[in-house]
Design an enzyme around this catalytic site. Sequence first.
Site, PDB file in Angstrom:
ATOM      1  N   ASP A 207     -24.342  42.167   4.451  1.00  0.00           N
ATOM      2  CA  ASP A 207     -23.245  41.415   3.835  1.00  0.00           C
ATOM      3  C   ASP A 207     -22.512  42.372   2.891  1.00  0.00           C
ATOM      4  OD1 ASP A 207     -22.490  38.261   3.036  1.00  0.00           O
ATOM      5  OD2 ASP A 207     -22.125  39.749   1.460  1.00  0.00           O
ATOM      6  N   ASN A 215     -10.683  41.505  -1.812  1.00  0.00           N
ATOM      7  CA  ASN A 215      -9.544  40.694  -1.349  1.00  0.00           C
ATOM      8  C   ASN A 215      -8.597  40.391  -2.505  1.00  0.00           C
ATOM      9  OD1 ASN A 215      -9.798  40.289   1.414  1.00  0.00           O
ATOM     10  ND2 ASN A 215     -11.152  38.529   1.206  1.00  0.00           N
ATOM     11  N   HIS A 220      -5.658  40.630   1.275  1.00  0.00           N
ATOM     12  CA  HIS A 220      -6.431  40.235   2.465  1.00  0.00           C
ATOM     13  C   HIS A 220      -6.455  41.340   3.523  1.00  0.00           C
ATOM     14  CE1 HIS A 220      -8.323  36.648   4.127  1.00  0.00           C
ATOM     15  NE2 HIS A 220      -7.897  37.052   5.312  1.00  0.00           N
ATOM     16  N   ASP A 224      -9.540  42.959   5.438  1.00  0.00           N
ATOM     17  CA  ASP A 224      -9.676  43.061   6.904  1.00  0.00           C
ATOM     18  C   ASP A 224      -9.997  44.493   7.324  1.00  0.00           C
ATOM     19  OD1 ASP A 224      -9.153  40.414   7.073  1.00  0.00           O
ATOM     20  OD2 ASP A 224      -7.208  40.586   8.070  1.00  0.00           O
ATOM     21  N   GLU A 250     -17.857  38.038   5.874  1.00  0.00           N
ATOM     22  CA  GLU A 250     -18.176  39.473   5.713  1.00  0.00           C
ATOM     23  C   GLU A 250     -19.670  39.704   5.941  1.00  0.00           C
ATOM     24  OE1 GLU A 250     -19.244  37.374   3.272  1.00  0.00           O
ATOM     25  OE2 GLU A 250     -19.374  38.939   1.735  1.00  0.00           O
TER      26      GLU A 250
HETATM   27  P1  GH3 Z   1     -21.412  39.256  -2.743  1.00  0.00           P
HETATM   28  O1  GH3 Z   1     -21.310  40.655  -3.213  1.00  0.00           O
HETATM   29  O2  GH3 Z   1     -22.398  38.463  -3.513  1.00  0.00           O
HETATM   30  O3  GH3 Z   1     -21.643  39.158  -1.282  1.00  0.00           O
HETATM   31  O4  GH3 Z   1     -20.003  38.587  -3.064  1.00  0.00           O
HETATM   32  P2  GH3 Z   1     -18.768  38.540  -2.093  1.00  0.00           P
HETATM   33  O5  GH3 Z   1     -17.531  38.524  -2.927  1.00  0.00           O
HETATM   34  O6  GH3 Z   1     -18.835  39.609  -1.073  1.00  0.00           O
HETATM   35  O7  GH3 Z   1     -19.035  37.199  -1.316  1.00  0.00           O
HETATM   36  P3  GH3 Z   1     -18.352  35.799  -1.402  1.00  0.00           P
HETATM   37  O8  GH3 Z   1     -19.134  34.936  -0.458  1.00  0.00           O
HETATM   38  O9  GH3 Z   1     -18.201  35.338  -2.811  1.00  0.00           O
HETATM   39  O10 GH3 Z   1     -16.894  36.026  -0.796  1.00  0.00           O
HETATM   40  C1  GH3 Z   1     -16.694  36.335   0.519  1.00  0.00           C
HETATM   41  C2  GH3 Z   1     -15.200  36.373   0.728  1.00  0.00           C
HETATM   42  O11 GH3 Z   1     -14.889  36.802   2.053  1.00  0.00           O
HETATM   43  C3  GH3 Z   1     -14.533  35.028   0.589  1.00  0.00           C
HETATM   44  C4  GH3 Z   1     -13.581  34.934   1.744  1.00  0.00           C
HETATM   45  O12 GH3 Z   1     -12.281  34.622   1.312  1.00  0.00           O
HETATM   46  C5  GH3 Z   1     -13.589  36.325   2.332  1.00  0.00           C
HETATM   47  N1  GH3 Z   1     -13.383  36.358   3.783  1.00  0.00           N
HETATM   48  C6  GH3 Z   1     -14.028  35.646   4.732  1.00  0.00           C
HETATM   49  N2  GH3 Z   1     -13.560  35.973   5.971  1.00  0.00           N
HETATM   50  C7  GH3 Z   1     -12.582  36.914   5.770  1.00  0.00           C
HETATM   51  C8  GH3 Z   1     -11.723  37.660   6.663  1.00  0.00           C
HETATM   52  O13 GH3 Z   1     -11.745  37.522   7.886  1.00  0.00           O
HETATM   53  N3  GH3 Z   1     -10.885  38.561   6.100  1.00  0.00           N
HETATM   54  C9  GH3 Z   1     -10.824  38.746   4.755  1.00  0.00           C
HETATM   55  N4  GH3 Z   1      -9.977  39.642   4.267  1.00  0.00           N
HETATM   56  N5  GH3 Z   1     -11.612  38.051   3.898  1.00  0.00           N
HETATM   57  C10 GH3 Z   1     -12.474  37.154   4.393  1.00  0.00           C
HETATM   58 MG    MG Z   2     -20.467  39.478   0.342  1.00  0.00          MG
HETATM   59 MG    MG Z   3     -21.229  36.551   2.409  1.00  0.00          MG
END
Ligand code: GH3
Ligand code: MG
Ligand code: MG
Length: 344
Positions: A207, A215, A220, A224, A250
Amino acid sequence: MLAGMSVDVTRQTIHEAELVDALRDKSELAGQLEASQHLLQKFMENSPNTTFVKDDHGRYVFYNYSFADHLGIGRTAWIGKSDDEVFPKDAADAYIAQDLLVMESGQTMEFFDETKDAQGVLHRFRTLKFTYKGLDGRKLLAGVTADVTEQLRREEALAEANLKLEAQATTDSLTGLATRRVFESRAEIEFEVAKRKHRPLSILLLDIDNFKLRNDEYGHAAGDEALKVLGFVLKSCGRIGDVIARLGGEEFGCLLPDTDAEAAMTVADRVQGVLRGTAQGELPLTVSAGVACTTKPKHSWEHLLGCADDAMYAAKRAGKDRTVHHGDHIAGLISSMDSSAMLS
Ligand code: GH3
Ligand code: MG
Ligand code: MG
């Protein structure tokens, strides 16, 4: 005697009446036959399908308007001619070979071919050919051809759309990796194989760290881009037979058949190492990873995945940018429980 004569006259009158009736019936039947022949001929001539009949020397004895119109020929121009007199050699050879096959076997057969119409437009045809006996007892070959250009075009477009849908369901469009659906179905299969062959199977879950921050800070598109980079790195660190998937957001999963925990940890180290050397904007691109292996009996692939997930969250809690092996995580938990028991 007179009385006898009068009986004969009556019989004769009856015979004449029967004869007249029979003649009327016959002429009515002939009329009906002619009418139905006329009807059949009109149907044949005006059918949207092209129809034709050839004799046992391959000479056309009949073809309908559709046949004539499609080939741009007169309605009787080819009567008495054979294919080698009217078609280019390749086409004629193919038609003659088909006719021979049908004539010799006596079976109804289906053929597909393509020809250009009088305007040069390519059409695709399905032809049914069969034999029958003419009124003079000679064997004839009949053909009914349907223009299937549009039908085949629609079928091909449908098959292509299905393939695209299938690809969309099995491939993540951003990273080109397998989807969660593929990962899960392969995990089920590989788990059974590993159990039967007494071979290890490992799952590596990863992860991206602080992905939300990335982001939020860089947009965004930058997020990506990081997903694509990790997808590329995972592919380059895997080997043939591994299943590498984007499980969602992610989070990524690697299904590693024939791989024990130690080897899976080495794969994770390799990924972390490559990422450390990869510039990815101002934020370092790091991942937290969890490894679980089947070397110790596990209940199911879902349980194995759950163990990898627990290990991955243990890596997050321990400060991120690291890999935790589920077995060590459990051993750590046990020893911390032991020491707290000793303290209390
Ligand atoms: P941690 O270090 O604890 O894993 O925190 P994190 O910020 O990586 O994890 P969190 O679950 O808080 O956030 C994940 C983010 O990923 C939230 C969501 O908007 C973003 N996300 C999900 N799918 C996509 C995608 O396809 N593209 C992009 N750019 N962002 C995405
Ligand atoms: Mg994460
Ligand atoms: Mg995650």
